[in-house]
Design a protein around this motif. Structure first.
Motif, PDB file in Angstrom:
ATOM      1  N   ALA A   1       0.852  -1.190   0.000  1.00  0.00           N
ATOM      2  CA  ALA A   1       0.000   0.000   0.000  1.00  0.00           C
ATOM      3  C   ALA A   1       0.884   1.234   0.000  1.00  0.00           C
ATOM      4  O   ALA A   1       1.749   1.397   0.870  1.00  0.00           O
ATOM      5  CB  ALA A   1      -0.909   0.001   1.213  1.00  0.00           C
ATOM      6  N   LEU A   2       0.688   2.104  -0.975  1.00  0.00           N
ATOM      7  CA  LEU A   2       1.548   3.274  -1.127  1.00  0.00           C
ATOM      8  C   LEU A   2       0.907   4.553  -0.594  1.00  0.00           C
ATOM      9  O   LEU A   2       1.599   5.466  -0.154  1.00  0.00           O
ATOM     10  CB  LEU A   2       1.890   3.476  -2.609  1.00  0.00           C
ATOM     11  N   LYS A   3      -0.416   4.609  -0.637  1.00  0.00           N
ATOM     12  CA  LYS A   3      -1.086   5.859  -0.296  1.00  0.00           C
ATOM     13  C   LYS A   3      -2.525   5.594   0.123  1.00  0.00           C
ATOM     14  O   LYS A   3      -3.181   4.702  -0.409  1.00  0.00           O
ATOM     15  CB  LYS A   3      -1.059   6.790  -1.522  1.00  0.00           C
ATOM     16  N   LEU A   4      -2.990   6.377   1.077  1.00  0.00           N
ATOM     17  CA  LEU A   4      -4.392   6.337   1.484  1.00  0.00           C
ATOM     18  C   LEU A   4      -5.026   7.684   1.178  1.00  0.00           C
ATOM     19  O   LEU A   4      -4.425   8.735   1.412  1.00  0.00           O
ATOM     20  CB  LEU A   4      -4.520   6.060   2.988  1.00  0.00           C
ATOM     21  N   SER A   5      -6.234   7.647   0.674  1.00  0.00           N
ATOM     22  CA  SER A   5      -6.956   8.901   0.412  1.00  0.00           C
ATOM     23  C   SER A   5      -8.432   8.692   0.723  1.00  0.00           C
ATOM     24  O   SER A   5      -8.948   7.567   0.706  1.00  0.00           O
ATOM     25  CB  SER A   5      -6.783   9.336  -1.042  1.00  0.00           C
ATOM     26  N   GLY A   6      -9.113   9.774   1.015  1.00  0.00           N
ATOM     27  CA  GLY A   6     -10.542   9.694   1.289  1.00  0.00           C
ATOM     28  C   GLY A   6     -11.330   9.500   0.010  1.00  0.00           C
ATOM     29  O   GLY A   6     -11.009  10.070  -1.032  1.00  0.00           O
ATOM     30  N   SER A   7     -12.375   8.696   0.095  1.00  0.00           N
ATOM     31  CA  SER A   7     -13.216   8.464  -1.078  1.00  0.00           C
ATOM     32  C   SER A   7     -14.003   9.724  -1.412  1.00  0.00           C
ATOM     33  O   SER A   7     -14.706  10.287  -0.564  1.00  0.00           O
ATOM     34  CB  SER A   7     -14.186   7.312  -0.794  1.00  0.00           C
ATOM     35  N   LYS A   8     -13.914  10.153  -2.664  1.00  0.00           N
ATOM     36  CA  LYS A   8     -14.681  11.320  -3.111  1.00  0.00           C
ATOM     37  C   LYS A   8     -16.155  10.986  -3.299  1.00  0.00           C
ATOM     38  O   LYS A   8     -17.008  11.883  -3.302  1.00  0.00           O
ATOM     39  CB  LYS A   8     -14.094  11.851  -4.419  1.00  0.00           C
ATOM     40  N   ASP A   9     -16.449   9.699  -3.446  1.00  0.00           N
ATOM     41  CA  ASP A   9     -17.834   9.279  -3.663  1.00  0.00           C
ATOM     42  C   ASP A   9     -18.629   9.174  -2.367  1.00  0.00           C
ATOM     43  O   ASP A   9     -19.852   9.242  -2.373  1.00  0.00           O
ATOM     44  CB  ASP A   9     -17.865   7.930  -4.383  1.00  0.00           C
ATOM     45  N   HIS A  10     -17.918   8.971  -1.264  1.00  0.00           N
ATOM     46  CA  HIS A  10     -18.604   8.802   0.016  1.00  0.00           C
ATOM     47  C   HIS A  10     -19.163  10.138   0.478  1.00  0.00           C
ATOM     48  O   HIS A  10     -18.438  11.123   0.583  1.00  0.00           O
ATOM     49  CB  HIS A  10     -17.634   8.242   1.058  1.00  0.00           C
ATOM     50  N   PRO A  11     -20.468  10.221   0.736  1.00  0.00           N
ATOM     51  CA  PRO A  11     -21.096  11.514   1.062  1.00  0.00           C
ATOM     52  C   PRO A  11     -20.499  12.212   2.281  1.00  0.00           C
ATOM     53  O   PRO A  11     -20.522  13.441   2.361  1.00  0.00           O
ATOM     54  CB  PRO A  11     -22.557  11.136   1.318  1.00  0.00           C
ATOM     55  N   ILE A  12     -19.991  11.446   3.234  1.00  0.00           N
ATOM     56  CA  ILE A  12     -19.425  12.043   4.437  1.00  0.00           C
ATOM     57  C   ILE A  12     -17.947  12.332   4.264  1.00  0.00           C
ATOM     58  O   ILE A  12     -17.465  13.426   4.555  1.00  0.00           O
ATOM     59  CB  ILE A  12     -19.637  11.118   5.662  1.00  0.00           C
ATOM     60  N   THR A  13     -17.195  11.353   3.779  1.00  0.00           N
ATOM     61  CA  THR A  13     -15.743  11.510   3.649  1.00  0.00           C
ATOM     62  C   THR A  13     -15.379  12.615   2.665  1.00  0.00           C
ATOM     63  O   THR A  13     -14.436  13.394   2.901  1.00  0.00           O
ATOM     64  CB  THR A  13     -15.102  10.180   3.209  1.00  0.00           C
ATOM     65  N   GLN A  14     -16.065  12.670   1.533  1.00  0.00           N
ATOM     66  CA  GLN A  14     -15.924  13.751   0.550  1.00  0.00           C
ATOM     67  C   GLN A  14     -14.470  13.998   0.121  1.00  0.00           C
ATOM     68  O   GLN A  14     -14.048  15.131  -0.089  1.00  0.00           O
ATOM     69  CB  GLN A  14     -16.555  15.036   1.084  1.00  0.00           C
ATOM     70  N   GLY A  15     -13.703  12.915   0.047  1.00  0.00           N
ATOM     71  CA  GLY A  15     -12.375  13.025  -0.559  1.00  0.00           C
ATOM     72  C   GLY A  15     -11.243  13.389   0.372  1.00  0.00           C
ATOM     73  O   GLY A  15     -10.101  13.525  -0.081  1.00  0.00           O
ATOM     74  N   PHE A  16     -11.501  13.537   1.674  1.00  0.00           N
ATOM     75  CA  PHE A  16     -10.392  13.880   2.569  1.00  0.00           C
ATOM     76  C   PHE A  16     -10.525  13.148   3.905  1.00  0.00           C
ATOM     77  O   PHE A  16     -11.611  12.755   4.320  1.00  0.00           O
ATOM     78  CB  PHE A  16     -10.304  15.385   2.796  1.00  0.00           C
ATOM     79  N   LEU A  17      -9.376  12.965   4.551  1.00  0.00           N
ATOM     80  CA  LEU A  17      -9.298  12.304   5.843  1.00  0.00           C
ATOM     81  C   LEU A  17      -8.743  13.272   6.876  1.00  0.00           C
ATOM     82  O   LEU A  17      -8.182  14.310   6.532  1.00  0.00           O
ATOM     83  CB  LEU A  17      -8.385  11.071   5.763  1.00  0.00           C
ATOM     84  N   CYS A  18      -8.864  12.919   8.131  1.00  0.00           N
ATOM     85  CA  CYS A  18      -8.188  13.695   9.165  1.00  0.00           C
ATOM     86  C   CYS A  18      -6.710  13.318   9.158  1.00  0.00           C
ATOM     87  O   CYS A  18      -6.292  12.358   8.493  1.00  0.00           O
ATOM     88  CB  CYS A  18      -8.802  13.418  10.539  1.00  0.00           C
ATOM     89  N   LYS A  19      -5.906  14.062   9.897  1.00  0.00           N
ATOM     90  CA  LYS A  19      -4.468  13.800   9.854  1.00  0.00           C
ATOM     91  C   LYS A  19      -4.117  12.438  10.454  1.00  0.00           C
ATOM     92  O   LYS A  19      -3.124  11.816  10.055  1.00  0.00           O
ATOM     93  CB  LYS A  19      -3.687  14.912  10.537  1.00  0.00           C
ATOM     94  N   LYS A  20      -4.944  11.925  11.365  1.00  0.00           N
ATOM     95  CA  LYS A  20      -4.706  10.581  11.898  1.00  0.00           C
ATOM     96  C   LYS A  20      -4.974   9.532  10.821  1.00  0.00           C
ATOM     97  O   LYS A  20      -4.259   8.531  10.721  1.00  0.00           O
ATOM     98  CB  LYS A  20      -5.578  10.335  13.122  1.00  0.00           C
ATOM     99  N   GLY A  21      -6.020   9.776  10.033  1.00  0.00           N
ATOM    100  CA  GLY A  21      -6.345   8.838   8.962  1.00  0.00           C
ATOM    101  C   GLY A  21      -5.228   8.713   7.943  1.00  0.00           C
ATOM    102  O   GLY A  21      -4.910   7.610   7.471  1.00  0.00           O
TER     103      GLY A  21
END
Length: 644
Positions: A26-46
């Motif tokens: 796994a090289l990178k984690l990103s928030g799903s842009k499709d998820h209505p809540i996540t909306q493409g971004f994570l918190c810094k812990k994520g």
């Protein structure tokens, strides 16, 4: 290659994550842009979860502790030791001599297979009560019949958004983001807390009150509303019971008493009342207000204010604390018919229960997804009592609890197994998490460990793979929630506005100001102790750098103190201090802050030093009403300067 997974952390947001995988890594984690809540971004812990997965400090093989040294053993040896000890206990006592502790360090649903395993043994000693939110759940169960949130997007229908004891910037980032968007549309925000948290930066009105005084503020606002004849009579007369007793209490309460208890002026009380009358008002109740011995009462009074002002069951309203939309579903991983020997302990009093339980005594402890030595009150007692027993600790890292354990088993990370995630704190988007990478070292998932133990003990246990169990859970949810789980995530229920039909899940089917068990909530504080000279209340808060005891960023062990208290105690900024009481002690450095009020000290939770001492060494096992949860913030400590 992109793998679709879910954040494993115990958090309101329950984010959908895309894991970029190449050549098995796994090289990178990103928030799903499709998820209505996540909306493409994570918190810094994520974003730092990947560092955890590939950390050099991960446990790669089972470890056997001999005194204070850990020795690697193979899985067969570890599992045989566990099975042999369980068989010995079953012959000598019964299965309730086994205590099962499941924490919230991993939120995947399949971890509950451990409970089913112990049910098949005959039932263990299981936890009840809570460390973080049980008081609020009990409060809303009494008032509404269940704790349910409005759709996260319903706040755009509000005129005001109230964040009461909820530091959303640190603990609920996607709510914070939605509130920022709502402000751009002209919505107003009121923040109420015991200190000027980082979330105050978005407040149109920011109110600081004394610790445990929230019920006085709520009742003061209720008094103001009633005096001005602004209470929602339609709701009160047709959809509630017990209001007249609340009215009498409010009328007998003086504004002067509210001012003294909360540390605010009458004008502020009236301001709060006026905000709630500018409905619709969306209220988000944090976990801080209920971390006291009067925590149930506190949340109930906030519910009262929301109801009396006419903000229950309307768009843009609500008393949003938790979202237990699966509360009444039969759990997949539970078999009470088999668990004939089960009994219960309270998590907030774990050390006391380990010490005192008899007939049979606790001989074996199984700890998974948790770090009770760090997170439970009276952590020194917990540590000492665990050391006396055969303890199995399933974790990715050596923790404070590991040093009191007999065996430490390497747990698979969220990227190394399939699972299903069912949020219950804020939104209802159920997630399916794929296996993204192969397991690192010899790590095993909960399902794999339990399957192996069930085989060794010759249990008539349903042996299934993770994929098979995910399918079982999916079918269960689809049938009972009337949904179709497809793709990465699916909304679990179609309730945007709870209680819109004004039919509640209480005994009376109405909102209950007066409950058969809890009676009527009243204005009160937790002032059962008289503050002694050099004593301060100890308030532990969530950090933006950790999730409970899971550290994601390096942080300094700081105690935040008001400058006037520091002056009285002859303490200067950055001094090294010992905080202590009859329970234990802990050493930190001082940080003077005007954001902290008089009479209390703020420390981030989860601190641990090189001696395996934790900040919870200073916390007695006090609980909120009905032993519903740990009353962390009803503790007081002495403070003195120590040599550097």
């Amino acid at each position: 290659m992109i793998k679709k997974v879910f954040c494993p952390l115990d958090c309101f947001d329950s984010c959908a994550i895309l894991a970029e995988v190449q050549d098995g890594r796994a090289l990178k984690l990103s928030g799903s842009k499709d998820h209505p809540i996540t909306q493409g971004f994570l918190c810094k812990k994520g974003y730092r979860l990947l560092d955890k997965v590939y950390s050099e400090e991960r446990i790669k093989k089972p470890l056997l502790r001999v005194k204070n040294d850990f020795h690697e053993v193979d899985w067969n040896t570890a599992l045989d030791l566990i099975a042999e000890r369980i068989e010995e206990i079953l012959k000598r006592y019964n299965s309730s001599a086994i205590l099962y502790y499941s924490g919230d360090g991993y939120e995947g649903y399949l971890r509950n297979i451990e409970r089913l395993f112990f049910d098949y043994l005959g039932g263990a000693t299981y936890s009840e009560g809570s460390l973080c939110w049980g008081a609020g759940l009990l409060a809303q169960k009494a008032d509404f019949g269940n704790s349910l949130c409005h759709s996260p997007f319903d706040l755009f229908n509000s005129n005001w958004i109230v964040l009461w004891g909820r530091n959303a910037l640190w603990t609920n980032l996607h709510l914070y983001y939605l509130v920022l968007k709502a402000k751009k549309q002209g919505k107003k925000v009121m923040v109420i807390d015991i200190y000027k948290s980082p979330t105050f930066k978005i407040a149109d009105i920011g109110i600081v009150i004394k610790p445990s005084s929230d019920s006085y503020l709520a009742y003061g606002a209720i008094k103001c509303i009633i005096e001005n004849g602004k209470e929602d009579r339609n709701f009160i007369d047709n959809h509630s019971i017990g209001f007249e007793e609340v009215k009498k209490i409010a009328e007998s309460l003086s504004y002067k008493e509210v001012e003294e208890k909360c540390g605010i002026s009458k004008a502020v009380i009236e301001q709060v009342a006026q905000v709630f009358l500018q409905k619709p008002v969306s209220t988000f109740i944090g976990y801080g207000p209920q971390r006291y011995t009067n925590g149930v009462n506190t949340v109930r009074t906030i519910d009262y204010l929301v109801a009396i002002s006419g903000n229950v069951g309307i768009k843009g309203g609500g008393a949003n604390f938790a979202h237990r939309f699966t509360e009444n579903l039969e759990p997949v991983f539970k078999d009470d018919k088999r668990a004939v020997k089960k009994r219960f302990y309270n998590r907030a009093k774990l050390g006391e229960y380990l010490k005192s339980l008899s007939d049979p005594p606790i001989e074996f402890v199984y700890i998974s997804a948790g770090n009770p030595v760090s997170q439970c009150p009276d952590s020194d007692l917990v540590f000492r009592e665990l050391q006396k027993r055969f303890v199995v600790n399933v974790d990715m890292f050596l923790t404070a609890t590991s040093y009191a354990s007999t065996l430490v088993l390497p747990a698979a990370s969220f990227l190394e197994k399939e699972d299903i995630f069912i949020p219950n704190m804020w939104h209802d988007y159920i997630g399916i998490s794929e296996k993204a990478i192969e397991k690192i070292g010899e790590a095993k998932s909960e399902v794999e460990i339990i399957n192996e133990l069930a085989k060794r003990l010759n249990l008539d246990f349903p042996i299934k793979s993770e994929k098979e169990w995910v399918d079982v859970v999916k079918q269960h949810l689809e049938k009972n929630l009337n949904i179709k789980l497809e793709g990465h995530f699916t909304r679990g229920c179609a309730i945007d506005v709870p209680w819109e039909d004004r039919v509640f899940l209480t005994k009376s089917k109405k909102f209950e100001f007066k409950n058969d068990i809890l009676g009527v909530a009243v204005p009160c504080t937790d002032d059962s102790q008289k503050l002694l000279k050099n004593q301060l209340r100890l308030v532990t808060i969530h950090s933006d750098k950790t999730l409970h005891s899971q550290e994601f960023f390096e942080r300094k062990k700081l105690a935040y103190i008001n400058p006037l208290d520091a002056k009285r105690l002859n303490i200067s900024d950055r001094d090294r201090i010992l905080i202590y009481n009859g329970c234990g002690g802990f050493i930190l450095n001082v940080c003077l802050s005007e954001k902290v009020g008089r009479g209390f000290i703020i420390v981030e939770e989860g601190f641990q030093n090189e001696k395996i001492e934790t900040i919870n060494s200073c916390l007695f096992g006090f609980t909120a009403e009905k032993d519903s949860q740990a009353a962390f913030n009803s503790n007081f400590v002495f403070v003195k300067k120590v040599a550097t």
